[in-house]
Design a protein around this motif. Structure first.
Motif, mmCIF file in Angstrom:
data_model
loop_
_atom_site.group_PDB
_atom_site.id
_atom_site.type_symbol
_atom_site.label_atom_id
_atom_site.label_comp_id
_atom_site.label_asym_id
_atom_site.label_seq_id
_atom_site.Cartn_x
_atom_site.Cartn_y
_atom_site.Cartn_z
ATOM 1 N N ASN A 748 0.910 -1.275 -0.068
ATOM 2 C CA ASN A 748 0.083 -0.029 -0.007
ATOM 3 C C ASN A 748 0.967 1.371 -0.047
ATOM 4 O O ASN A 748 2.376 0.990 0.008
ATOM 5 C CB ASN A 748 -0.873 -0.163 1.051
ATOM 6 N N ARG A 798 -2.393 -3.449 -5.367
ATOM 7 C CA ARG A 798 -1.356 -4.186 -5.162
ATOM 8 C C ARG A 798 -0.683 -4.356 -6.518
ATOM 9 O O ARG A 798 0.638 -4.206 -6.585
ATOM 10 C CB ARG A 798 -1.899 -5.543 -4.504
ATOM 11 N N GLU A 851 -10.751 2.611 -6.894
ATOM 12 C CA GLU A 851 -9.794 2.996 -5.711
ATOM 13 C C GLU A 851 -10.286 4.555 -5.233
ATOM 14 O O GLU A 851 -9.911 5.578 -6.034
ATOM 15 C CB GLU A 851 -8.353 3.104 -5.910
#
Ligand SMILES: C[S@@+](CC[C@H](N)C(=O)[O-])C[C@H]1O[C@@H](n2cnc3c(N)ncnc32)[C@H](O)[C@@H]1O
Length: 1577
Positions: A748, A798, A851
């Motif tokens: 992250n 990721r 996201e």
């Protein structure tokens, strides 16, 4: 008016049958009635009237004690007599007080109200109170109780700032003071004051002093002090009260409003009585108290001018009292002021100097102050120890007073004077330190040096000279060091350094102060607190400084640490923390002198028990490493790890080098070995120890990286080798670890910090281990390539971060490989290049779908990082890959897109790629496409203007745009036009931004000077010409920075920044160096080159004419002057190339330019050009004498130019022409020697003398003989000193005496000597070395076809350029900053003496009385000056002043009101205050004159009349009256006849009469002169 009114009322009362008591009572009840309805402003007038009447009545009535007192009065008081009447009146008085005064006073709030009526009513009522007391003394007690009660309430309300508008529930201070003022006026007439009243007065005094601090200065000055003084005058406990005042003053010293000075002045008569005698022997004498002197001194240098004025008043007063009473004051040696009878006269002298200086510093104009500054020397002398054990006349704190006052003067010159004076005080002689002024030197004095302008180099000093004050600082700190006793030295240096840290400093003052301190000899002084303070400096304002200055300052701080750190007081930890703050790339790096100095200091012997032995330090480092490597289960890599590791790395390497330096055996640097061993074993076990913390591994890796960084570029020393070999031992594990971490641990956004660590790790491996790490790196590359070529459809966060990590690793590797040519890397390169086949290059690294949590900004940083690294990879591919590996058109598109996103870091790298891309696609895209790409690049450059990366962007832009493949495009191509446009825009931008154009010109030089490119210059002529004339005006502050850098560079290794950095220089010169060099690579024998050069000449002349035509600025060194100069310089440089077709035009242009050019520097270039043309083209030679004819009648300088040409040409003509030439020249020049025009005349004389010499040298004896007569002319002129001086100056000048236009045609003369000799500003001098710096081929003789670099003859070196200033135009002075400093060597010459007597400075109530009744003794039987006939107010004002100065005893004017006229005061200044003035209107003049005659005066008319006596023959009687005439009509005839005599001033001139003030002044002076002479005999 008031008296008249009173008289009238009294008369009315006297004659009326009015029942006064009854009337009063009804008045009182009327007031009472109104009061009951409330106290309203609209009633004020009513109150006022009634109170006035009551006042009159109470003043009129008489009874009781008062009646007795005025019993002799003839007037019967009132109509009622006897006891009954007394009673009635008594009750009137009491009621007035109770029912009128008290209620009214309770309701007045003058502080609150701005209404004038309130004040009038207050005054009236307070007056009424006083009247009541006069009639009934008992009321006094009530009044006092009333006031005391009110003040007490005030005091209780502590929150209140008295004297400010306030809530009406509390009493008003102004009211109380006004009551007291009136009441106290009554007191002297009361025969014996009751003790209780006296007690109450003391109590009032005490209470008032207790609140003084909270009152406004205005209230204190106007009401409070007068009240206090009146109480003092009647008090019985005087000393006690004085003590109260003094304590209150001490209390006020902290206030910034100057209250203490106001009070001191207010009470001056009591503290410093004129008689010198205090009221009681036991009284307080503050002159014995140093606290008083401290207060006075800080007043003298206060920033508030009123406080300064007041302090000066006090000082003058005290000195005057000491002088006139001739007393002994303060025999105690510890007081800062003293006086003795014995030394009265010399003390007087010292104090006169002091006061003169203090007073003159109040002036603004430097020319007034300057003549007095040398008096400081007297003061310095007076403060020095005499050696005979006698006390110095002046305490050094007085020096401080003058110095501090001058540091906040308006004029920079005075501030500079002050700084230089204080820094040069000889502390061995002057007992400043012994007298405790070290605190001042380390504090206020230091702060007074914070003004950057103090550090401007002397204008006449050559470049590379330090500002005067810089050396003075060195000298100063060294003297301090040597003079201070050991204990004081410690406190002084600690304090100095802490004080430095306590404020923000500009880079310039801080630099020089640190430099000064860093040069003291070594001695342990500073403790850990000081070290902590210095850390604040390093982490504080230093951060934003320019690197060179920061580098220097950091270096000096290290030197200070080395010199002054007391190892017994500073811990190793403190030292480690501060030393690691010094930036490696700027100051402290292995291999530098500073590093060696540190090492040497660390190896110095210390007590064995100390931590500071090498073993101690080693031990400390080892423990620190151990501590550092400790981790807990959940700890993670963070920024602080970096700081700690950095601290340790620095100290570790210092101690390692120190150990190496002391031990013979090099291998035994144990601490480093131990540490490395720990790190290696740790790193080697990470992959096998499943439970080992990643944090620990990260820390170890970080430590290794920082050690490498700290070990620096010294590549082949033991330390580096040892570190590298350790890295080698664990490289495989490191790569494995990184490979694993990359995919497992960067999951992250928070993990991006550690990503940088891994990238740095790769960098470290490749740089330290080199090719040996290839096998490990290759596997990493494989992994990255694999990740990137996957091309995932919808990557997760990721996966996105994996892509990012891969690109970063590849980017890093690529950036290293781009610079490595070695084929051993081919494998890796190929792997990376192949990637481009599958990998889709993007211009936007999109956020993972869905996201939401990341902000735009956060992702922006990720994108930027990604793109930057992506283009690093592409750069490698472009350089090494095959064309078929990528789609070049596509790359061009993406590059352009990426540029439009405009990310700082990315731009530079994309531009670098574009340079290669453009080269590849140039022929396959349209010109429009190219233009659009260029425009995108240009906008990118513009956008980055404010960014840190600007310079990198600029460099990349210029390399991409001005590359050969574009430069050589066809002239008609829009691309070429675009390039010209960009270049000219850049030149425009560059006038404000130092260094921009330099990048362009260097690139043009690099590309175009290649032989096959040179001719392309033709397309860029305007750019070339613009570059030739380039160079902006440098602002003063910027110039100062250049000067300082240049000077510090002269310091060499002594300035720690020099080994690592380069100072800021004016880059403008280099622009011209590059373009001149470019032009100098043209070849004379290539016809195309000649054409090209001719084009340049033509354009230069065109631009030159344009500038000359449009600008009217004639100042030397103005921008236009310098541009014109540079253009003609270029023409002269290229004259050898001029084509035959153009030569005539050039010749004509040169002459027409000479007709209007005014600057000598340019004129000489033009003359030189003409000389070359005459030398090389025979046809011009006969023109010389024709031109003389042409310019015969013109007064302009062209004739002088012709004359100048005449002296240079002769010796350069072919021999057979010489004789004829001189034969013609001599007689031709001769008549000009008598020309009317000064300059022509001087020139001709010099030329003739020079020709004569030339003939002698050339052996042309015939000509000498023929002109033998000239010899006698020379002899004659020798006698005429004035003209020979000028001629001689000319003959000694560079152009006349030294210049040989053929021999000295060099870069050096053209660009350095001539500008210097013709007083062109230094920014236009180009040192020949600058050319070699650009291109070392300049050091070869054959560097250029056109011109040599240096002069063969160095004879010019002793030529004084100063001479030239005389001949050339005056250079305008840089009038503020770099002005001439105060000439301190001037002996104490005569100066305007202007001390204002203290008695006239500040007039409180009592001094006025003194002035009126004691000081100014007016002679009652002296001169009377009558001006009643004069109309013009300025004349009246002027005469008033003259009369006052010469002690006229009576000044008569027609109207007293004149004194209020501004025009009157403008001339009289304050004279009207000091001279008795009588009003006599013109109509009453003759009566008045009669009266005066009666009094025994001789009436003298000041007038020219038929019978007047000449002033030379007249003797004035003592009692003289002068009557002056009207400005127009003079004295009327009827008055003339009534006078005793008329006196006239004999005149010689044409004008009929003098101005009346002047005439008056002459007669008044003559009267005074005669009186003085009489007194003498
Ligand atoms: C400008 S003069 C007045 C006009 C003058 N009476 C005329 O005939 O024109 C002003 C005054 O200056 C004084 N004054 C001027 N020149 C003088 C002289 N040479 N001697 C004495 N007084 C002179 C006289 O008081 C005279 O009245």
């Amino acid at each position: 008016m008031a008296t008249k009114g009173k008289l009238k009322l009294e008369a009315i009362l006297q004659h009326s049958q009015l029942d006064i008591a009854g009337t009063s009572t009804s008045l009182i009840s009327a007031i009472d009635e109104i009061l009951k309805t409330g106290f309203k402003p609209e009633d004020f007038e009513l109150f006022n009237d009634r109170i006035t009447i009551l006042n009159e009545i109470i003043g009129y009535i008489g009874y009781g004690s008062d009646a007795e007192k005025i019993g002799d009065s003839e007037t019967p008081r009132g109509s009622v007599n006897g006891l009954e009447c007394d009673k009635k009146f008594e009750s009137v008085v009491c009621e007035t007080f109770q029912k009128v005064c008290i209620p009214v006073l309770n309701n007045l709030y003058p502080t609150q109200s701005s209404d004038g009526n309130v004040l009038i009513l207050l005054g009236g009522t307070a007056q009424l109170v006083a009247s009541c007391i006069r009639k009934n003394v008992d009321i006094l007690t009530d009044v006092m109780d009333f006031v005391i009660g009110n003040i007490e309430i005030l005091i209780q309300d502590v929150s209140l700032s008295y004297g400010l508008p306030h809530d009406k529930s509390t009493p008003d201070i102004c009211t109380q003071l006004e009551i007291l003022r009136h009441v106290l006026n009554v007191i002297p007439s009361i025969d014996c004051l009751d003790m209780s009243v006296l007690g109450k007065l003391s109590s009032v005094f005490e209470k008032l002093t207790s609140i003084l601090k909270n009152l406004s200065n205005e209230i204190i000055g106007t009401s409070c002090v007068p009240v206090l003084i009146k109480i003092l005058n009647v008090s019985v406990n005087y000393d006690e009260l004085m003590m109260l005042v003094w304590n209150c003053m001490i209390d006020c010293t902290q206030e910034s409003d100057g209250k203490v000075y106001l009070l001191l002045c207010g009470f001056a008569n009591h503290f410093f009585p004129v008689s010198g005698q205090l009221r009681n022997t036991s009284s307080l004498d503050v002159r014995k108290d140093n606290q008083f002197w401290e207060i006075l001194q800080s007043g003298l240098y206060s920033k508030d001018s009123l406080s300064r004025k007041r302090s000066l008043y006090l000082l003058k007063r005290i000195v005057d009292i000491c002088e006139s009473n001739n007393e002994d004051v303060n025999e105690d040696v510890n007081t800062v002021f003293w006086w003795t009878k014995k030394k009265c006269s010399i003390l007087s002298k010292v104090w006169e100097d002091f006061l003169l200086l203090a007073e003159v510093l109040e002036e603004k104009q430097v020319h007034v102050i300057k003549p007095l500054l040398p008096r400081m020397k007297n003061l310095l002398k007076a403060s020095c120890n005499t050696g005979d054990n006698e006390r110095p006349l002046l305490h050094t704190s007085w020096l401080k007073t003058v110095l501090l006052r001058s540091t906040h003067h308006e004029s920079l010159q005075i501030i500079r004077w002050s700084a230089e004076t204080v820094l040069t005080i000889d502390l061995n002689e002057c007992p400043m330190i012994q007298q405790g002024l070290d605190q001042y030197l380390a504090g206020e004095m230091l702060y007074s040096l914070r003004e950057a302008k103090l550090y401007i180099k002397e204008p006449t000093a050559p470049t590379g000279t330090l500002p005067v004050i810089a050396d003075k600082l060195v000298q100063f700190f060294s003297t301090c060091w040597h003079t201070l006793p050991e204990d004081k030295k410690v406190s002084f240096f600690n304090l100095t350094l802490r004080n430095i840290a306590a404020r923000d400093w500009g880079h310039i003052p801080l630099l020089f102060i640190c430099r000064g301190i860093s040069m003291v000899p070594q001695s342990p002084c500073i403790d850990s607190e000081t070290v902590l303070c210095l850390r604040k400096v390093l982490t504080g304002f230093l951060i934003t400084m320019d690197t060179y200055f920061r580098g220097a300052i950091q270096g000096y701080i290290v030197q200070i640490l080395i010199k002054l750190t007391d190892k017994s007081k500073v811990s190793l930890d403190d030292f480690m923390q501060i030393v690691s703050l010094i930036k490696q790339e700027e100051s402290l790096q292995r291999g530098t002198t500073l590093w060696s100095q540190c090492i040497k200091w660390l190896t110095e012997e210390v007590d064995d028990a100390s931590d500071w032995t090498l073993d101690g330090i080693s031990h400390f480092v080892e423990t620190s490493v151990e501590k550092y490597l400790q981790t807990s289960i959940d700890s993670k890599y963070s920024l602080t790890d970096g700081t700690t590791a950095g601290n340790i790395a620095r100290l570790l390497l210092l101690v390692t080098d120190a150990s190496l330096a002391t031990k013979k055996d090099n291998s035994n640097c144990t601490t480093l070995s131990k540490t490395l061993e720990t790190l290696v074993s740790l790193l080697n076990s990470i992959n096998s120890h499943a439970y080992m913390s990643c944090h620990k591994a990260d820390k170890a890796l970080l430590m290794l990286i920082l050690l490498v960084k700290e070990a620096g570029p010294c590549d082949n020393d033991n330390v580096t080798r040892e570190i590298n070999s350790s890295i080698e031992k664990c490289m495989s594990e490191i790569t494995v670890y990184i490979g694993r971490q990359m995919y497992e641990h960067i999951t992250n956004m928070e993990d991006l910090g550690v990503l940088q660590l891994y990238v740095d790790g790769i960098d470290m491996l490749m740089k330290c281990v080199g090719t040996k790490c290839i096998p490990y790196i290759i596997s990493l590359v494989d992994r990255c390539v694999h990740t990137l070529s996957q091309g995932l459809e919808r990557p997760t966060m990721r996966e996105k971060l994996h892509e990012l990590t891969s690109v970063c690793i590849l980017g890093k590797i690529s950036s290293i490989l781009v610079l490595e040519d070695d084929t051993i890397y081919t494998d890796i390169r190929n792997k990376i290049c192949v990637l481009l086949k599958t990998w889709k290059v993007v211009s936007n690294f999109s956020k993972p779908v869905g996201e939401q949590s990341l902000s735009h900004q956060e992702w922006g940083r990720v994108t930027s990082l990604f793109l930057e690294q992506e283009w690093q990879v592409i750069l490698l591919v472009l350089q090494y890959g095959h064309k078929d590996m990528y789609d070049i058109q596509e790359l061009l598109n993406v590059a352009e897109d990426t540029l439009s996103v405009g990310l700082e870091q990315t731009t530079v790298i994309v531009l670098k790629c574009l340079k290669l891309i453009i080269n590849l696609v140039k022929d396959s895209v349209t010109e429009e496409r190219l233009l659009s790409v260029l425009s995108t690049c240009w906008s990118c450059l513009q956008e980055s203007r404010r960014l840190l990366a600007y310079w990198d962007v600029l460099e990349a832009f210029i390399q991409a745009v001005y590359q050969c493949c574009l430069l050589e495009m066809d002239e008609s191509s829009p691309v070429v036009k675009k390039l010209v446009e960009f270049a000219n825009d850049l030149i425009e931008i560059g006038t404000d931004k130092n260094g921009v154009v330099n990048v362009l010109s260097t690139q043009l030089y690099r590309t175009l000077s290649q032989p096959n490119m040179l001719l392309h210059l033709n397309k860029y002529i305007t750019v070339i010409v613009n570059l030739c004339k380039f160079g902006g005006l440098v602002r003063r502050g910027v110039r100062q920075v250049y000067d300082i850098c240049a000077a510090l560079e002269q310091d060499g290794k002594a300035c720690p920044a020099n080994e690592l950095l380069k100072g800021i220089q004016n880059e403008d010169i280099k622009v011209r160096v590059a373009v001149i060099s470019l032009l100098c690579s043209l070849k004379l024998d290539v016809p195309d080159h000649r054409n090209l050069a001719t084009n340049v000449i033509e354009t230069c002349l065109q631009v030159y004419c344009d500038i000359a035509k449009t600008s009217t600025n004639r100042f030397a060194n103005s921008m236009v002057h310098r541009e014109r100069h540079r253009l003609i310089q270029t023409v002269l440089l290229l004259q050898g190339f001029v084509t035959d077709e153009y030569v005539n035009t050039l010749w004509n242009m040169a002459w027409s330019s000479l007709e209007f050019e005014t600057q000598p520097s340019v004129r000489h270039m033009l003359e030189w050009l003409i000389l070359w043309l005459m030398k090389r083209f025979q046809q011009f030679r006969p023109q010389l004498w024709i031109l003389f004819e042409k310019y015969r009648d013109s007064k302009n300088l062209t004739l002088c130019s012709l004359l100048c040409i005449v002296i240079h040409l002769g010796p350069h003509l072919p021999q057979h022409e010489q004789k004829e030439y001189f034969k013609t020249a001599m007689p031709y020049i001769l008549p000009w020697c008598m020309a009317h025009h000064f300059q022509t005349r001087i020139y001709s004389q010099a030329v003739l003398a020079k020709l004569w010499d030339q003939c002698r040298l050339l052996g042309l004896d015939d000509i000498l003989k023929e002109n033998a007569i000239l010899q006698s002319i020379f002899d004659f002129t020798q006698q005429n000193k004035n003209s020979t001086k000028n001629v001689k100056k000319l003959l000694d000048s560079f152009v006349f005496k030294y210049l040989d236009f053929e021999r000295d045609f060099t870069i050096e003369t053209l660009y350095k000597i001539m500008p210097q000799m013709t007083a062109l500003s230094e920014e236009d001098w180009i040192n020949p070395d600058a050319f070699i710096e650009l291109d070392c081929s300049w050091s070869k003789d054959t560097a250029s076809d056109v011109i040599g670099l240096r002069n063969t003859s160095r004879s010019f070196e002793d030529c004084d350029p100063g001479l030239w200033k005389y001949i050339g135009l005056k250079v305008p002075e840089d009038n503020d900053a770099a002005d001439d400093t105060v000439n301190d060597d001037n002996d104490v010459g005569d100066v305007q003496k202007k001390i204002m007597p203290w008695r006239q400075m500040m007039l409180d109530e009592e001094t006025i009385q003194e002035v009126d009744h004691g000081v100014k003794q007016v002679n009652n039987h002296g001169l009377v000056v009558v001006t009643s006939l004069i109309n013009k107010v300025p004349n009246l004002g002027g005469l008033c002043r003259t009369s006052e100065i010469f002690g006229v005893s009576e000044y008569v004017m027609s109207k007293l009101g004149n004194v209020d006229d501004k025009a009157f005061q403008g001339l009289s200044v304050t004279a009207h205050k000091w001279i008795p003035i009588t009003e006599v209107p013109e109509a009453k003049l003759s009566d008045y004159l009669e009266q005066k005659r009666f009094e025994g005066y001789t009436l003298v008319g000041v007038e020219q009349t038929a019978n007047s006596v000449s002033l030379t023959d007249y003797t004035f009687p003592q009692k003289t009256l002068l009557l002056l005439g009207n400005e127009k009509e003079g004295i009327p005839v009827d008055l003339i006849s009534s006078l005793d005599v008329c006196v006239e001033i004999p005149q010689q001139g044409v004008i009929r009469s003098l101005n009346v003030h002047v005439s008056g002044a002459i007669l008044i002076w003559e009267y005074r002169r005669q009186q003085l002479m009489k007194a003498l005999t």
